[in-house]
Scaffold this motif. Structure first.
Motif, PDB file in Angstrom:
ATOM      1  N   ASP A   1      53.537 -40.787 -12.637  1.00  0.00           N
ATOM      2  CA  ASP A   1      53.799 -40.425 -14.032  1.00  0.00           C
ATOM      3  C   ASP A   1      52.531 -40.530 -14.874  1.00  0.00           C
ATOM      4  N   GLU A   2      51.757 -41.575 -14.622  1.00  0.00           N
ATOM      5  CA  GLU A   2      50.516 -41.757 -15.384  1.00  0.00           C
ATOM      6  C   GLU A   2      49.552 -40.606 -15.141  1.00  0.00           C
ATOM      7  N   GLN A   3      49.448 -40.150 -13.915  1.00  0.00           N
ATOM      8  CA  GLN A   3      48.574 -39.023 -13.601  1.00  0.00           C
ATOM      9  C   GLN A   3      49.075 -37.742 -14.263  1.00  0.00           C
ATOM     10  N   CYS A   4      50.398 -37.562 -14.278  1.00  0.00           N
ATOM     11  CA  CYS A   4      50.985 -36.414 -14.976  1.00  0.00           C
ATOM     12  C   CYS A   4      50.612 -36.433 -16.451  1.00  0.00           C
ATOM     13  N   ASP A   5      50.745 -37.603 -17.067  1.00  0.00           N
ATOM     14  CA  ASP A   5      50.434 -37.728 -18.498  1.00  0.00           C
ATOM     15  C   ASP A   5      48.973 -37.396 -18.773  1.00  0.00           C
ATOM     16  N   LYS A   6      48.082 -37.871 -17.922  1.00  0.00           N
ATOM     17  CA  LYS A   6      46.656 -37.611 -18.145  1.00  0.00           C
ATOM     18  C   LYS A   6      46.324 -36.131 -17.966  1.00  0.00           C
ATOM     19  N   LEU A   7      46.941 -35.516 -16.964  1.00  0.00           N
ATOM     20  CA  LEU A   7      46.713 -34.082 -16.764  1.00  0.00           C
ATOM     21  C   LEU A   7      47.268 -33.276 -17.944  1.00  0.00           C
ATOM     22  N   ALA A   8      48.426 -33.706 -18.450  1.00  0.00           N
ATOM     23  CA  ALA A   8      49.017 -33.022 -19.606  1.00  0.00           C
ATOM     24  C   ALA A   8      48.143 -33.199 -20.840  1.00  0.00           C
ATOM     25  N   LEU A   9      47.625 -34.403 -21.046  1.00  0.00           N
ATOM     26  CA  LEU A   9      46.761 -34.657 -22.198  1.00  0.00           C
ATOM     27  C   LEU A   9      45.467 -33.848 -22.085  1.00  0.00           C
ATOM     28  N   THR A  10      44.936 -33.763 -20.879  1.00  0.00           N
ATOM     29  CA  THR A  10      43.762 -32.925 -20.651  1.00  0.00           C
ATOM     30  C   THR A  10      44.028 -31.492 -21.078  1.00  0.00           C
ATOM     31  N   ASN A  11      45.204 -30.990 -20.700  1.00  0.00           N
ATOM     32  CA  ASN A  11      45.531 -29.609 -21.023  1.00  0.00           C
ATOM     33  C   ASN A  11      45.866 -29.407 -22.502  1.00  0.00           C
ATOM     34  N   VAL A  12      46.297 -30.447 -23.195  1.00  0.00           N
ATOM     35  CA  VAL A  12      46.486 -30.340 -24.647  1.00  0.00           C
ATOM     36  C   VAL A  12      45.151 -30.018 -25.311  1.00  0.00           C
ATOM     37  N   TYR A  13      44.136 -30.821 -24.987  1.00  0.00           N
ATOM     38  CA  TYR A  13      42.814 -30.586 -25.568  1.00  0.00           C
ATOM     39  C   TYR A  13      42.265 -29.231 -25.142  1.00  0.00           C
ATOM     40  N   LEU A  14      42.492 -28.880 -23.886  1.00  0.00           N
ATOM     41  CA  LEU A  14      42.004 -27.594 -23.380  1.00  0.00           C
ATOM     42  C   LEU A  14      42.695 -26.435 -24.091  1.00  0.00           C
ATOM     43  N   MET A  15      44.008 -26.554 -24.279  1.00  0.00           N
ATOM     44  CA  MET A  15      44.773 -25.515 -24.970  1.00  0.00           C
ATOM     45  C   MET A  15      44.254 -25.313 -26.385  1.00  0.00           C
ATOM     46  N   LEU A  16      44.087 -26.415 -27.118  1.00  0.00           N
ATOM     47  CA  LEU A  16      43.616 -26.309 -28.499  1.00  0.00           C
ATOM     48  C   LEU A  16      42.211 -25.728 -28.549  1.00  0.00           C
ATOM     49  N   TYR A  17      41.376 -26.122 -27.599  1.00  0.00           N
ATOM     50  CA  TYR A  17      40.009 -25.590 -27.545  1.00  0.00           C
ATOM     51  C   TYR A  17      40.009 -24.072 -27.370  1.00  0.00           C
ATOM     52  N   TYR A  18      40.805 -23.580 -26.415  1.00  0.00           N
ATOM     53  CA  TYR A  18      40.807 -22.140 -26.166  1.00  0.00           C
ATOM     54  C   TYR A  18      41.519 -21.367 -27.271  1.00  0.00           C
ATOM     55  N   PHE A  19      42.499 -21.971 -27.904  1.00  0.00           N
ATOM     56  CA  PHE A  19      43.112 -21.319 -29.064  1.00  0.00           C
ATOM     57  C   PHE A  19      42.074 -21.125 -30.177  1.00  0.00           C
ATOM     58  N   ILE A  20      41.223 -22.129 -30.358  1.00  0.00           N
ATOM     59  CA  ILE A  20      40.164 -22.008 -31.366  1.00  0.00           C
ATOM     60  C   ILE A  20      39.191 -20.906 -30.976  1.00  0.00           C
ATOM     61  N   GLN A  21      38.834 -20.829 -29.695  1.00  0.00           N
ATOM     62  CA  GLN A  21      37.946 -19.757 -29.244  1.00  0.00           C
ATOM     63  C   GLN A  21      38.547 -18.387 -29.563  1.00  0.00           C
ATOM     64  N   ASP A  22      39.842 -18.247 -29.290  1.00  0.00           N
ATOM     65  CA  ASP A  22      40.522 -16.979 -29.589  1.00  0.00           C
ATOM     66  C   ASP A  22      40.497 -16.679 -31.079  1.00  0.00           C
ATOM     67  N   ASP A  23      40.748 -17.695 -31.892  1.00  0.00           N
ATOM     68  CA  ASP A  23      40.760 -17.503 -33.343  1.00  0.00           C
ATOM     69  C   ASP A  23      39.405 -17.033 -33.843  1.00  0.00           C
ATOM     70  N   VAL A  24      38.363 -17.663 -33.362  1.00  0.00           N
ATOM     71  CA  VAL A  24      37.012 -17.317 -33.805  1.00  0.00           C
ATOM     72  C   VAL A  24      36.673 -15.885 -33.399  1.00  0.00           C
ATOM     73  N   MET A  25      37.037 -15.504 -32.169  1.00  0.00           N
ATOM     74  CA  MET A  25      36.751 -14.148 -31.707  1.00  0.00           C
ATOM     75  C   MET A  25      37.566 -13.106 -32.471  1.00  0.00           C
ATOM     76  N   ASP A  26      38.805 -13.462 -32.819  1.00  0.00           N
ATOM     77  CA  ASP A  26      39.668 -12.520 -33.525  1.00  0.00           C
ATOM     78  C   ASP A  26      39.335 -12.409 -35.001  1.00  0.00           C
ATOM     79  N   ASP A  27      38.963 -13.544 -35.618  1.00  0.00           N
ATOM     80  CA  ASP A  27      38.749 -13.574 -37.067  1.00  0.00           C
ATOM     81  C   ASP A  27      37.359 -13.136 -37.492  1.00  0.00           C
ATOM     82  N   GLY A  28      36.418 -13.139 -36.552  1.00  0.00           N
ATOM     83  CA  GLY A  28      35.060 -12.758 -36.918  1.00  0.00           C
ATOM     84  C   GLY A  28      34.410 -13.813 -37.799  1.00  0.00           C
TER      85      GLY A  28
END
Length: 310
Positions: A68-95
């Protein structure tokens, strides 16, 4: 929706941990980050269907044999990764938007948090880093080339590649469980789910994507049916959707891929159910459009009375 409901408590725990970390960022990035993260909270806004990146580690638990602890860490890793790539998309879309400096700074902090947690799970010599480099490279290529290469018609799975970094959670889980041999099969299964999700997003966003000249798989499919000298307009796309019922053909692509997903025997029933859930929504949309078209063929007055419940 057991694939989501069974993990709401864990998702809340993980996302709260991410928000506590973001709250410690230097001002004003703490408040900017919290406001940004709040928009994508999987439980608060009850949008679990869009958060495969956070759910994937928990779906992987049994097949990978991780804690369970490993699952939580992998999920937390992907939270930060998701937010990071969403920001990349926003910057590319918004100019050159006024807040681009804050977004890029915030993105770098989120990316650093992702790396910090990953390093607690995987040493520098782990294949994990090679897999992430592969997924990141595929993402970059997809972002740059999607408008010049008609991915959806050439190979529908390729529209999943913009979300490719999500797979670091499944591959990471298998590496932790010493089951690297399963990675190719699981990669293929996750790609199918990501493709179906992208198709659903493209259906919902086709007008916005058309306005912004963003690649959209539904529009791309329609455009290939037109003569070269016929300009693509919103009216034409609407005609293909609501009169010619092209959604039936669109859904057929997703349905065929779902059958392939089942044939993979990935041992991920929740991933399969998730994909079926999205496919069902696409199917219901196509059926509703077809049903309305048939009513219209009977005559506008009859259609009006049926819509009014008379």
């Amino acid at each position: 929706m057991d694939w989501y409901e069974n993990y709401k408590e864990r998702l809340t725990y993980v996302y709260d941990a991410a928000e506590r970390t973001i709250a410690g960022f230097p001002a004003p990035l703490d408040q900017v980050g919290l406001a940004y993260a709040d928009k994508f909270h999987p439980v608060k806004h009850d949008k679990g269907q869009n958060f495969i990146c956070m759910l994937l580690p928990y779906w992987m638990k049994d097949v990978a044999g991780i804690t369970d602890e490993q699952c939580d860490k992998l999920a937390l890793t992907n939270v930060y990764l998701m937010l990071y790539y969403f920001i990349q998309d926003d910057v590319m879309d918004d100019g050159p938007a006024s807040d681009v400096k804050e977004k890029l700074a915030l993105g770098n902090l989120l990316y650093s948090e992702m790396l910090s947690i990953s390093r607690t799970l995987f040493p520098s010599h782990s294949p994990y880093w090679d897999y992430y480099a592969k997924y990141k490279t595929i993402w970059a290529s997809s972002v740059v080339n999607e408008t010049s290469n008609n991915y959806f018609l050439a190979d529908p799975i390729q529209i999943a590649h913009k979300a490719g970094p999500v797979k670091i959670a499944s591959s990471g889980a298998l590496l932790l469980g010493s089951k690297e041999d399963l990675i190719p099969t699981i990669e293929e299964a996750v790609d199918i789910a990501l493709m179906t999700l992208q198709m659903a997003d493209d259906w919902v966003d086709w007008k916005e994507d058309m306005l912004e000249s963003s690649y959209n798989s539904l529009i791309a499919m329609i455009e290939t049916s037109l003569q070269p000298d016929v300009p693509l307009t919103e009216d034409i796309v609407s005609t293909y959707i609501y009169v010619r019922c092209c959604m039936n053909e669109y859904v057929k692509v997703a349905r065929n891929q779902h059958m392939h997903l089942l044939s993979l025997n990935s041992q991920l029933p929740e991933l399969e159910n998730y994909n079926q859930y999205i496919l069902d929504h696409l199917t219901q949309t196509a059926e509703s459009i077809e049903s309305n078209r048939e009513r219209m063929k009977k005559g506008g007055l009859n259609y009006f009375f049926e819509k009014q419940g008379r």
